[in-house]
Write an enzyme that holds these catalytic residues in place. Structure first.
Site, PDB file in Angstrom:
ATOM      1  N   CYS A 174      -4.627  -3.193   4.159  1.00 24.96           N
ATOM      2  CA  CYS A 174      -4.218  -2.682   5.471  1.00 24.96           C
ATOM      3  C   CYS A 174      -5.297  -2.772   6.553  1.00 24.96           C
ATOM      4  CB  CYS A 174      -3.680  -1.254   5.310  1.00 24.96           C
ATOM      5  SG  CYS A 174      -2.543  -0.793   6.643  1.00 24.96           S
ATOM      6  N   GLU A 188       0.841  -1.188   0.000  1.00 26.24           N
ATOM      7  CA  GLU A 188       0.000   0.000   0.000  1.00 26.24           C
ATOM      8  C   GLU A 188       0.887   1.253   0.000  1.00 26.24           C
ATOM      9  OE1 GLU A 188      -1.995   0.702   3.720  1.00 26.24           O
ATOM     10  OE2 GLU A 188      -3.671   1.706   2.761  1.00 26.24           O
ATOM     11  N   LYS A 241     -10.155   0.791  -1.152  1.00 31.11           N
ATOM     12  CA  LYS A 241     -10.079   0.479   0.283  1.00 31.11           C
ATOM     13  C   LYS A 241     -11.309   0.983   1.042  1.00 31.11           C
ATOM     14  CE  LYS A 241      -6.879   1.241   4.197  1.00 31.11           C
ATOM     15  NZ  LYS A 241      -5.699   2.042   4.611  1.00 31.11           N
TER      16      LYS A 241
END
Ligand SMILES: *[C@@H]1O[C@H](CO)[C@@H](O)[C@H](O)[C@H]1NC(C)=O
Ligand SMILES: *[C@@H]1O[C@H](CO)[C@@H](O)[C@H](O)[C@H]1NC(C)=O
Ligand SMILES: *[C@@H]1O[C@H](CO)[C@@H](O)[C@H](O)[C@H]1NC(C)=O
Ligand SMILES: *[C@@H]1O[C@H](CO)[C@@H](O)[C@H](O)[C@H]1NC(C)=O
Ligand SMILES: *[C@@H]1O[C@H](CO)[C@@H](O)[C@H](O)[C@H]1NC(C)=O
Ligand SMILES: *[C@@H]1O[C@H](CO)[C@@H](O)[C@H](O)[C@H]1NC(C)=O
Length: 500
Positions: A215, A82, A182
């Site tokens: 993440c 990321e 995300k």
């Protein structure tokens, strides 16, 4: 009738692996790259497109070398972290020149390398696509996606564009095959949260289906648990930019815990930046790990591993029955003699990852301890050779975590206390701390959630695997004998998603 059963089985097979020629015991070669990113020193100051491209080129050049090195070792897929091309700490305005508009692969097929003129302002997509094409590997990278919008969209942000933290996947001919925005942002004011959570998967000819998440997503139900349970994904790709938070949430520790607890394969790539405690990447299967953790150097690291395809087409997540990883030696440690009541030291409180844990000291050569928080009771049976100056405590937390974002936890944790008093318990143990105490242990908790992520961390932040882990009747258990290094943490990290 028999025929229809056969067809059903074939369809299931196709569905879970996305390919018909997969056979049991099949393998593929995966790579992840922990990238020592070259940062923009002033991310809040807007730059021209050319300056942004010049900066990203420095990171792209490293990606190119790593793709070549991975391909040389036979890798069929490579995952980058990321924020790996641009970094972080941008503003909504300053990230614009770093962003590109990534077309939705569900509505068009496009290889930027083969059709560079089709869209303007897609230099980064072009470069990544050509790397995938040239080296014939699937490539996963993270970059900012900008989607223009206008008044016809009632949710369009005032500045006329959505900005998403995005994973983009190129097939081995450079075609964009997946794009994931995300869902769970972590202090990223430059980005929008997608209005509807995206469940993104893609199929490969060598390893079937993969799911994508990024993440902070790893701690939440959406999209992760839905990908596992509804979409039956058995392999996940995880670009991350993770600040380590020992003793419970070191990057590689939680990656392995997630793969073990969910019974899946996980390809995890973190940024490498020790000053911000960013390191910890790996290729994990439920039973095998290849990982990297390095707080000492400022070097990136390519990991390449031969990965077994998941063979279990059942819902394997979370494990509902005991998994015994070593055929022998699966019993509880011999210690079962409880410490005499009068000798049992009292409980105390300590903060760990900002949560208020109830601890009991772990003392003596052996013991049997129980500590409860509300309905969760954690039990520890242990015997071992304590080095007197190394203190340990056994703790429980059952409640709402309130730092950063609120979510419900149920945790049982045996931890090394970093200082020489019990008041230090829950504090951070660093990679530099050498620990030599070895303890054989059996941990269990009567969790009310089904989602438990087990981990064992040893001296120098190395990972070890339990001998036995999983549900036994109403409790989730983890046991280990002959640990490979001094014990830092043994944790059962439960997430009670339904309460969030
Ligand atoms: C980003 O922000 C964090 C927290 O404010 C700071 O510690 C860090 O140095 C910054 N990093 C970069 C690369 O700008
Ligand atoms: C790309 O930009 C050029 C120059 O600004 C313009 O002539 C061309 O039409 C644009 N192409 C597309 C596909 O937008
Ligand atoms: C991957 O592992 C399997 C099983 O151990 C082995 O048969 C295969 O040759 C390995 N492949 C490579 C490329 O190392
Ligand atoms: C932790 O919880 C205990 C018991 O509920 C309480 O007495 C103590 O003050 C709490 N500690 C902190 C730092 O909040
Ligand atoms: C766990 O065990 C304790 C003590 O036996 C009990 O009070 C509690 O209700 C149990 N919790 C659950 C979720 O079953
Ligand atoms: C725990 O006890 C067993 C049985 O006595 C023994 O084999 C083992 O070495 C002990 N473990 C440790 C770490 O001392």
């Amino acid at each position: 009738m028999q025929l229809s059963v056969l067809i059903k089985i074939a369809a299931l097979w196709q569905c879970s692996f996305g390919l018909s020629q997969a056979s049991e015991g099949a393998h593929y070669i995966a790579a992840v790259y922990e990238h020592n990113i070259i940062f923009n020193p002033d991310p809040k100051v807007p730059r021209s497109r050319q300056a942004a491209l010049d900066h990203m080129k420095e990171n792209l050049d490293i990606y190119e070398e790593q793709v070549a090195a991975a391909a040389k070792q036979g890798a069929q897929i490579i995952v980058f972290p990321e924020d790996g091309l641009h970094g972080f700490n941008y503003t909504r305005e300053s990230i614009v020149s770093y962003s590109e508009t990534i077309p939705d692969p569900a509505s068009m097929s496009w290889s930027p390398c083969l059709q560079p003129e089709r869209f303007n302002g897609t230099e980064v997509l072009h470069r990544l696509s050509c790397m995938a094409h040239k080296h014939a590997v699937y490539l996963v990278a993270n970059m900012p996606d900008r989607q223009e919008c206008d008044g016809t969209d009632p949710h369009c942000p005032p500045d006329g564009r959505y900005q998403f933290n995005t994973d983009v996947v190129f097939s081995d001919d450079g075609t964009i095959v997946a794009r994931y925005h995300k869902q769970n942002l972590y202090f990223e004011s430059e980005f929008n949260t997608p209005r509807e959570c995206e469940y993104v998967t893609f199929d490969t000819p060598f390893a079937g289906r993969f799911g994508l998440f990024t993440c902070f997503d790893i701690l939440f139900h959406e999209p992760v648990i839905t990908l596992l349970e509804k979409y039956q994904v058995k392999q996940m790709i995880f670009p991350t930019a993770w600040f380590n938070e020992a003793p419970l949430l070191s990057a590689h520790q939680f990656q392995k815990a997630f793969a073990t607890g969910s019974g899946i394969n996980l390809l995890a790539a973190n940024l490498h930046h020790p000053p911000l405690r960013m390191t910890g990447s790996g290729i994990f299967t439920p039973s095998h790990s290849v990982y990297h953790f390095d707080m000492e150097t400022d070097k990136g690291r390519l990991l390449v591993s031969n990965v077994s395809l998941p063979t279990d087409s059942e819902t394997g997540s979370p494990p509902t029955s005991e998994v015994c990883m070593k055929s022998q030696d699966c019993g509880k440690p011999s210690a079962s003699k409880p410490v005499a009541d009068g000798a049992a030291p009292g409980t105390f409180h300590g903060s760990m990852s900002s949560d208020n844990y109830t601890f009991v000291p772990v003392q003596g050569a052996e013991g049997d301890l129980t500590v409860c928080d509300g309905s969760l009771c954690c039990r520890l049976l242990y015997n071992g050779s304590h080095v007197p100056e190394e203190l340990y405590a056994f703790g429980v937390f059952n409640g709402l975590h309130t730092a950063a974002r609120q979510f419900y936890l149920e945790v049982c944790a045996l931890v090394r206390c970093p200082g020489d008093t019990f008041a230090s318990c829950g504090g951070e143990v660093t990679a530099g701390d050498q620990t030599i105490t070895t303890i054989d242990f059996h941990l269990e908790g009567n969790f009310s959630t089904r989602y438990i992520y087990p981990s064992i961390l040893t001296s120098g932040m190395q990972l070890d695997s339990p001998d036995r882990v999983g549900w036994e009747k109403e409790s989730y258990v983890m046991s280990k004998k002959h640990i490979s290094g001094g014990l830092v943490t043994a944790t059962l990290y439960g997430r009670h998603y339904e309460k969030d």
